[in-house]
Design a protein around this motif. Structure first.
Motif, PDB file in Angstrom:
ATOM      1  N   ASP A   1     -37.355 -19.030  59.711  1.00  0.00           N
ATOM      2  CA  ASP A   1     -37.172 -18.042  60.583  1.00  0.00           C
ATOM      3  C   ASP A   1     -37.183 -17.798  61.088  1.00  0.00           C
ATOM      4  N   TYR A   2     -38.841 -16.304  60.232  1.00  0.00           N
ATOM      5  CA  TYR A   2     -38.880 -15.161  61.052  1.00  0.00           C
ATOM      6  C   TYR A   2     -40.824 -15.765  61.327  1.00  0.00           C
ATOM      7  N   ILE A   3     -41.020 -17.533  60.870  1.00  0.00           N
ATOM      8  CA  ILE A   3     -42.200 -17.795  61.284  1.00  0.00           C
ATOM      9  C   ILE A   3     -41.980 -18.507  63.090  1.00  0.00           C
ATOM     10  N   ALA A   4     -40.602 -19.188  63.058  1.00  0.00           N
ATOM     11  CA  ALA A   4     -40.689 -20.332  64.189  1.00  0.00           C
ATOM     12  C   ALA A   4     -40.011 -19.332  65.312  1.00  0.00           C
ATOM     13  N   GLN A   5     -39.184 -18.077  64.880  1.00  0.00           N
ATOM     14  CA  GLN A   5     -38.236 -17.432  66.043  1.00  0.00           C
ATOM     15  C   GLN A   5     -39.207 -16.593  66.355  1.00  0.00           C
TER      16      GLN A   5
ATOM     17  N   PHE B   1     -46.308 -13.944  54.983  1.00  0.00           N
ATOM     18  CA  PHE B   1     -45.384 -14.085  54.423  1.00  0.00           C
ATOM     19  C   PHE B   1     -45.737 -14.348  52.807  1.00  0.00           C
ATOM     20  N   TYR B   2     -45.325 -13.445  52.100  1.00  0.00           N
ATOM     21  CA  TYR B   2     -45.309 -13.145  50.232  1.00  0.00           C
ATOM     22  C   TYR B   2     -44.160 -13.401  49.835  1.00  0.00           C
ATOM     23  N   ALA B   3     -44.175 -13.964  49.169  1.00  0.00           N
ATOM     24  CA  ALA B   3     -42.622 -13.953  48.727  1.00  0.00           C
ATOM     25  C   ALA B   3     -42.254 -14.651  46.807  1.00  0.00           C
ATOM     26  N   ASP B   4     -41.695 -14.441  46.409  1.00  0.00           N
ATOM     27  CA  ASP B   4     -41.175 -14.412  44.423  1.00  0.00           C
ATOM     28  C   ASP B   4     -39.448 -14.817  44.746  1.00  0.00           C
TER      29      ASP B   4
ATOM     30  N   ASP C   1     -37.629  -7.879  67.600  1.00  0.00           N
ATOM     31  CA  ASP C   1     -37.929  -9.271  68.348  1.00  0.00           C
ATOM     32  C   ASP C   1     -39.417  -9.964  67.825  1.00  0.00           C
ATOM     33  N   ASP C   2     -40.289  -9.392  67.438  1.00  0.00           N
ATOM     34  CA  ASP C   2     -42.206  -9.859  67.431  1.00  0.00           C
ATOM     35  C   ASP C   2     -42.412  -9.281  66.001  1.00  0.00           C
ATOM     36  N   LEU C   3     -42.681 -10.150  64.871  1.00  0.00           N
ATOM     37  CA  LEU C   3     -43.551 -10.040  63.435  1.00  0.00           C
ATOM     38  C   LEU C   3     -44.644 -10.310  63.580  1.00  0.00           C
TER      39      LEU C   3
ATOM     40  N   CYS D   1     -38.160 -11.009  48.485  1.00  0.00           N
ATOM     41  CA  CYS D   1     -38.524 -11.978  46.550  1.00  0.00           C
ATOM     42  C   CYS D   1     -36.142 -11.516  46.420  1.00  0.00           C
ATOM     43  N   GLY D   2     -36.177 -12.645  46.195  1.00  0.00           N
ATOM     44  CA  GLY D   2     -34.082 -12.657  45.915  1.00  0.00           C
ATOM     45  C   GLY D   2     -34.080 -14.320  45.699  1.00  0.00           C
ATOM     46  N   ALA D   3     -32.786 -15.051  45.792  1.00  0.00           N
ATOM     47  CA  ALA D   3     -32.476 -16.137  46.138  1.00  0.00           C
ATOM     48  C   ALA D   3     -32.523 -16.839  46.525  1.00  0.00           C
ATOM     49  N   PRO D   4     -33.693 -18.431  46.479  1.00  0.00           N
ATOM     50  CA  PRO D   4     -33.816 -19.239  47.370  1.00  0.00           C
ATOM     51  C   PRO D   4     -33.701 -19.120  48.740  1.00  0.00           C
ATOM     52  N   ILE D   5     -31.868 -19.254  48.854  1.00  0.00           N
ATOM     53  CA  ILE D   5     -31.816 -19.826  49.747  1.00  0.00           C
ATOM     54  C   ILE D   5     -31.873 -18.289  51.726  1.00  0.00           C
ATOM     55  N   VAL D   6     -32.348 -17.575  50.632  1.00  0.00           N
ATOM     56  CA  VAL D   6     -32.801 -15.864  50.970  1.00  0.00           C
ATOM     57  C   VAL D   6     -33.821 -16.424  51.438  1.00  0.00           C
ATOM     58  N   VAL D   7     -34.977 -16.719  50.778  1.00  0.00           N
ATOM     59  CA  VAL D   7     -36.002 -16.669  51.100  1.00  0.00           C
ATOM     60  C   VAL D   7     -37.011 -17.739  51.638  1.00  0.00           C
TER      61      VAL D   7
END
Length: 354
Positions: free
Chosen positions: A328-332, A340-343, A306-308, A316-322
Motif C-alpha cells: 500500500d505504501y508503494i502503490a498508494q 522500505f526495510y522490513a523484518d 498522504d505522501d511517503l 517489523c511484525g506479523a507478515p500480513i502487516v508487513v
C-alpha cells in the motif's frame, strides 16, 4: 557469458548496481554464499516464507527450492524474480539488489548463553535476558536477530531488543521479547520449565534490518506486537548516536496490553524531541477504556501521511502487516520500493503454509 560448469570456486554471483561479486557453490543457496562472504544481501526468514530476499535475476540460471507463493508468486517467477534464500546457481548469475551494504557485516558466531532473567511483560510476552560469555562480545547492528539452536538441531529466530552499546553496561545482557505460541516447541519451554541460569546456544547476528545512517530522510517505524523488539533497538541506537531525524513510531496490537512497553516508549519521547508515538489497537473491548487510535496499524500511517515519497519505512511484525504496508505504501503513497526495510516475524506455522 555464463559458465556451463562451476569452477572449484563455484559460480560467480554479481550484484548490480553496486557491482560487488562473490562465489557460490552449486550446492549452496546464493544467500548462504553471500552471508558466508560478508555480502549484505537483504533477507529475513531464510526459509522462503517472507519474501525479504526477493530480487530480480538479470542473467544466469538458478534452481529454486521450496518456497511460499506469498513470498514469490508464479507471476513474479515468470518475470525473472528469485528468492536468494532458496535459489542455487546453475551458472554465473547477475542479480539486481539495491540493499547490498558496502561494509559492516559482522562475523556470524555460535556461542553458549545463560538465562539471566525472565520477566513477564503481558499475559503472553516475556522479556528474556541472556548473559553472553565473558570476553566474547557479540557484534551486531541494532535491529538484527539471533537464532536459538535447539537440542534436536531445529532453530528459532528472535530479534535483539537492545542496541549493541547497552551490552557494555554492567549486568546488561542480550534482550529478547518472546511471545507465547501455545504448542510451540520453544515458547512452551520459555513459558513453562525455563529457569534462570539455564544454558542455551545461539548463532548470529543475522538479518538486514538495521538503520541506514547514510540517509537524512524522516522515518516511519511500524511495529505489530513483538515486532516492537528490533524497533526498540533502533530507537536506543538513534538516541546513543545522536541521530535526530524526525521519526514516527506506529505500534499496533489487538488489545492495549499488547503494547507491552508503552511506558518505555513514552519515557523516550521526553529524551527524543523529534520522535512521535502513535499506539493503535484493533480489537479493544469496553473494559479496556481505550481512547486512542483504532483499526489496522499500517492503515493509521496512511491516514496521517498522504505522501511517503521522501521517507524511509522500517516495518517489523506479523507478515500480513508487513506485506500490506509495503504494497500500500508503494502503490498508494509513493514510497520508493528501496526505502522500505522490513523484518517479517514468520513463525513455524507461517513457514508450513503453502
Amino acid at each position: 557469458m555464463t559458465s556451463a560448469a562451476p569452477s572449484e570456486a563455484g559460480f560467480q554471483i554479481t550484484v548490480e548496481p553496486s557491482g560487488r561479486h562473490f562465489a557460490a557453490l552449486a550446492d549452496e543457496t546464493i544467500l548462504a554464499a553471500g552471508i558466508r562472504q560478508g555480502i549484505g544481501l537483504p533477507y529475513g526468514c531464510k526459509d522462503g516464507a517472507c519474501g525479504s530476499c526477493k530480487c530480480k535475476k538479470l542473467s544466469g540460471k538458478v534452481s529454486l527450492g521450496p518456497h511460499q507463493s506469498k513470498a514469490l508468486s508464479a507471476e513474479e517467477q515468470l518475470a525473472g524474480y528469485v528468492l536468494t534464500c532458496c535459489a542455487r546457481p546453475e551458472s554465473d548469475v547477475v542479480l539486481e539488489s539495491r540493499q547490498v551494504t558496502e561494509a559492516g557485516a559482522f562475523p556470524i558466531r555460535k556461542m553458549p548463553v545463560r538465562v539471566q532473567a525472565l520477566a513477564k511483560q503481558s499475559h503472553d510476552v516475556v522479556l528474556l535476558r541472556l548473559q553472553l560469555p565473558a570476553g566474547e562480545p557479540l557484534q551486531f547492528h541494532a535491529g538484527q536477530y539471533v537464532e536459538f539452536i535447539l537440542r534436536d538441531g531445529t532453530r528459532r529466530s528472535y530479534s535483539m531488543a537492545n542496541a549493541p552499546h547497552t551490552l557494555q553496561q554492567a549486568g546488561t545482557g542480550l534482550e529478547l521479547h518472546i511471545r507465547h505460541l501455545p504448542g510451540g516447541k520453544f515458547t512452551d519451554h520459555v513459558f513453562g520449565a525455563m529457569k534462570e541460569k539455564e544454558i542455551l546456544r545461539i548463532e548470529g547476528p543475522y538479518g538486514s534490518f538495521f538503520l541506514r545512517e547514510d540517509s537524512a530522510k524522516p522515518l516511519v517505524l511500524l511495529a505489530s506486537g513483538t515486532g516492537f523488539a528490533p524497533i526498540k533497538a533502533l530507537l536506543e541506537h538513534m538516541q546513543f548516536k545522536g541521530i535526530d531525524r524526525p521519526a514516527t513510531l506506529y505500534w499496533g496490537g489487538r488489545r492495549p496490553e499488547d503494547l507491552y512497553m508503552d511506558e518505555w516508549v513514552r519515557t523516550q519521547l521526553q529524551q527524543m524531541p523529534n520522535l512521535r508515538y502513535v499506539p493503535v489497537v484493533s480489537n479493544a473491548v469496553p473494559e479496556d477504556d481505550w481512547r486512542g487510535r483504532t483499526g489496522f496499524v499500517h492503515r493509521a500511517v496512511m491516514e496521517d501521511f498522504d505522501d511517503l515519497s521522501g521517507h524511509q519505512v522500517y516495518a517489523c511484525g506479523a507478515p500480513i502487516v508487513v506485506d500490506s504496508a509495503k504494497q500500500d505504501y508503494i502503490a498508494q503513497r509513493g514510497l520508493p520500493e528501496d526505502e522500505f526495510y522490513a523484518d517479517a516475524f514468520t513463525t513455524e506455522a507461517d513457514k508450513a503454509l503453502p
